[in-house]
Design a protein around this motif. Structure first.
Motif: not given
Ligand SMILES: Nc1nc2c(ncn2[C@@H]2O[C@H](COP(=O)(O)OP(=O)(O)O)[C@@H](O)[C@H]2O)c(=O)[nH]1
Lengths: 92, 612
Positions: B144, B156, B159
């Protein structure tokens, strides 16, 4: 990971022999010394281009650029790293 | 990753933006401490991840795990034994090739991992384009992009942590993998702007005035501007203590009254007055550090400082020490190397701090003819500097043996520090100081209060007298109280120890007081000589001193006060920054022993020379 280099045909110098503004290609980093390990850990490797940008007022440290990365090395640290001129004409 | 995740660790090279990312992830839910026995900071915090609260550990930044620095050793130990459930490997997206040389070592840990490409804004601005999907497939971990200091990409990252997996073993292929994922390499160097700035800032000639100007600015901000809020704090404390004194008669619970007025409030006041200095100084230092200037200062200073066994950046904490040793010690964290930090900390109290100026102002005019006073003052400062520069080499040869640290300093591009980051750093420093140093300082203040007020009956409020007689009497009472106190008794009982240095029990008692804070020496001396107005005009005290002691005693006293017994705030701060009492006590007793020996030598030699 070094490039296939025919060392014989090129003038091998230590990084301390560069003059400000001169470029060279690294051909040997002593892998068994703290400086060598430190350089590898910072992503400096054989085959990379090195430029000496400037030298500090008392002759050390030396300000290099390894590829893009600017880095300070003390004179004795830089002495152990070998390089050869990218362009043999620079040797003169 | 299973839902049983409890601990996540962040690891990456120094300067990759890991701290910013950690702050973005944990917000204010974090704790800062020290790893035991070393100057390395330990940060942990918590973050909500799905349904659970997860602990996040910010491992000390290090170039890989295999070097021998305490940072790497700690990171290694935490990763191997710290029951880490997932690892976030943070790399500077503008230096992918340089950072990913460590990927295979990270992969060998076989921990679920997320590869976090921070500084994504700069990478993008340079024109670099990456195929993240391709990178994910080849490395076998979620990849990411984040912008740490703007808190972008944090969701992000969270996640990605939920789907973290152990990486594929990539061996030596990382360069090839990266080359395949790189759609467009950087078109413009992120260092281009910095190179232009450096042509001036790192110039052989212009570099120096710029450096000196910045240094001057820092100390002006920290100590001249800091003086103003310091005055407010002092006034506030004085008012508070006057209010309590006015409403609490000496007749009721006099012991407790004295404890609160002379022990607690004086102690807390002594802690609080440093806060403006610390806040302003750390604001300035954070600006220097986060802007990237500090590495340039190293370039200018390294050769000079190296001669004395210290790194170039060591200059900054040392000069800070002229103001006050406490922020100076806190500033040693600007240095990269553990041993350098400890050495710099050790010698810091030798820089004559602001609190010692009142002492020199008392002693120098008392014992030196006018035309020699400036030279004497210069000599005092020079002696401190000389010792601070000579001791590191000596210690390196003896106690802190080992090869000197390498420089190998990567110069980050210049960056504009963000307000959020500055305020975070500054408030963290101030809070750490208040909490950790504050408690120790307060405790020692109370002990100091106790030994200098007991055992003695507290004075009864004298019947109506003329105010002059009353004040004279109070001074006498104070003198008798100090003389009879534990401190006075201690002073008398160790008097023989200090006879070779030329001190009597009065000086020794005042020296005991000076441990609380150096300038207390002056007020203690005026108490033992029962004199008014120690702060304003101490001519009478000077005359009494001159009448009683000779120049050899004065010289030896100056040497002792300069070198020996760092004050309790220094002791507390060294303990906190070195992560152990050992180093703090070594500093305390080491400097005291050195100061004692030099003081005795000074006294004996100057007696021979001056024929005293
Ligand atoms: N442009 C940019 N700067 C960043 C980013 N993350 C951090 N920085 C800056 O990079 C510098 C170093 O960050 P820091 O978090 O202290 O790095 P650490 O040494 O890895 O802990 C600071 O000046 C940050 O403001 C980012 O994603 N983009």
């Amino acid at each position: 990971m070094g490039l296939p280099i025919n060392i014989q045909s090129k003038t091998v110098i230590s990084l301390t022999e560069l003059k400000p503004g001169q470029a060279a290609r690294i051909c040997h980093i002593p892998s068994d010394t703290p400086v060598g390990v430190g350089l590898y850990d910072r992503g400096v490797a054989e085959g990379q281009r090195v430029v000496l940008e400037r030298i500090a007022p008392f002759g050390s440290p030396l300000w290099f650029r390894f590829d893009e990365l600017p880095m300070l090395l003390r004179r004795d640290e830089a002495a152990a790293v070998r390089a050869h001129y990218d362009d043999e004409r620079e040797a003169k | 990753m299973s839902s049983a995740v409890l601990r996540i660790a962040l690891f990456g090279n120094p300067n990759c933006g890991k701290t910013s990312l950690f702050n973005a992830l944990t917000g204010h839910r974090q704790r800062v401490g020290n790893y035991a026995g070393v100057t390395v900071e330990r940060r942990s915090g918590t973050v909500r991840l799905g349904q659970r609260t997860v602990e996040v550990i910010d491992l000390p930044g290090s170039y890989g795990l295999t070097n021998q620095s305490p940072e790497a050793l700690i990171a290694q130990r935490e990763l191997r034994e710290g029951e880490i459930d997932a690892l976030v490997f943070v790399v500077d997206a503008t230096l992918l090739r340089q950072s990913l040389v460590h990927f295979s070592a990270m992969a060998d840990l076989a921990l679920p991992m997320v590869l976090c490409l921070n500084m994504a804004d700069q990478a993008q601005a340079s024109g670099q384009e990456l195929d993240l999907g391709q990178l994910e497939r080849e490395l076998g971990v979620p990849v990411i992009e984040t912008v740490g200091h703007r808190r972008l990409g944090v969701e992000q990252l969270k996640n990605a942590l939920l789907r973290a997996t152990a990486p594929r073993s990539v061996g030596q292929d990382i360069a090839a993998i990266l080359a395949r994922a790189l759609r467009t390499p950087a078109q413009r160097s992120v260092f281009a702007a910095s190179q232009r700035i450096d042509r001036i800032v790192a110039h052989r000639i212009y570099g120096w005035p710029i450096f000196l100007l910045l240094m001057y600015g820092i100390f002006w901000l920290a100590f001249a501007v800091g003086e103003i809020p310091m005055g407010w704090i002092e006034a506030g404390i004085a008012r508070l203590s006057a209010t309590i004194a006015a409403h609490w008669s000496v007749a009721t619970l006099p012991q407790l009254r004295s404890l609160i007025l002379d022990g607690v409030i004086a102690g807390v006041g002594g802690v609080l007055v440093f806060v403006p200095n610390i806040v302003l100084l750390f604001l300035a230092l954070a600006l220097l550090e986060d802007s990237g200037y500090l590495a340039r200062a190293s370039y200018l200073l390294d050769a000079v400082m190296q001669r004395f066994g210290l790194p170039g950046k060591g200059f900054i904490p040392l000069v800070t020490g002229f103001g006050c040793s406490v922020p100076g010690i806190m500033a040693t964290r600007l240095l990269e190397d553990e041993r350098d930090r400890k050495l710099t900390m050790f010698v810091l109290p030798l820089m004559s701090c602001g609190a010692r100026l009142p002492i020199w102002m008392l002693l120098v005019p008392a014992f030196f003819p006018r035309q020699w006073q400036a030279t004497a003052l210069f000599g005092i400062y020079s002696l401190g500097i000389a010792l601070a520069l000579l001791l590191p080499r000596l210690l390196r040869r003896t106690l802190l043996k080992g090869p000197p640290s390498e420089l190998l300093m990567v110069l980050p591009p210049y960056r504009r520090p963000t307000l959020r980051q500055l305020s975070h750093k500054v408030s963290e420093r101030a809070w750490l100081y208040l909490k950790k140093a504050g408690t120790v300082i307060l405790a020692i203040s109370i002990v100091m209060w106790f030994i200098s007020s007991f055992p003695a009956q507290l004075p009864q409020r004298p019947a109506q007298e003329s105010s002059i007689a009353q004040s004279g009497r109070q001074h006498q009472l104070a003198r008798d109280r100090l003389a009879n106190s534990f401190a006075g008794k201690l002073g008398r009982s160790i008097e023989p120890l200090f006879a070779p240095a030329g001190y009597d029990w009065r000086i020794v008692t005042a020296l005991i007081g000076a441990f609380a804070a150096k300038e207390v020496f002056v007020s203690q001396m005026s108490i033992v000589y029962a004199i008014d107005g120690a702060d304003e005009d101490n001519r009478p005290l000077r005359e009494k001193l001159r009448a009683r002691y000779g120049l050899p005693t004065a010289l030896s006293l100056i040497v002792f006060l300069l070198i020996a017994t760092p004050c309790m705030a220094t002791l507390a701060m060294t303990r906190r920054e070195a992560g152990s009492w050992r180093w703090a006590l070594f500093q305390f007793f080491g400097l005291t022993a050195l100061g004692y020996v030099l003081a005795v030598l000074t006294f004996q030699l100057s007696r021979i020379v001056l024929g005293g």
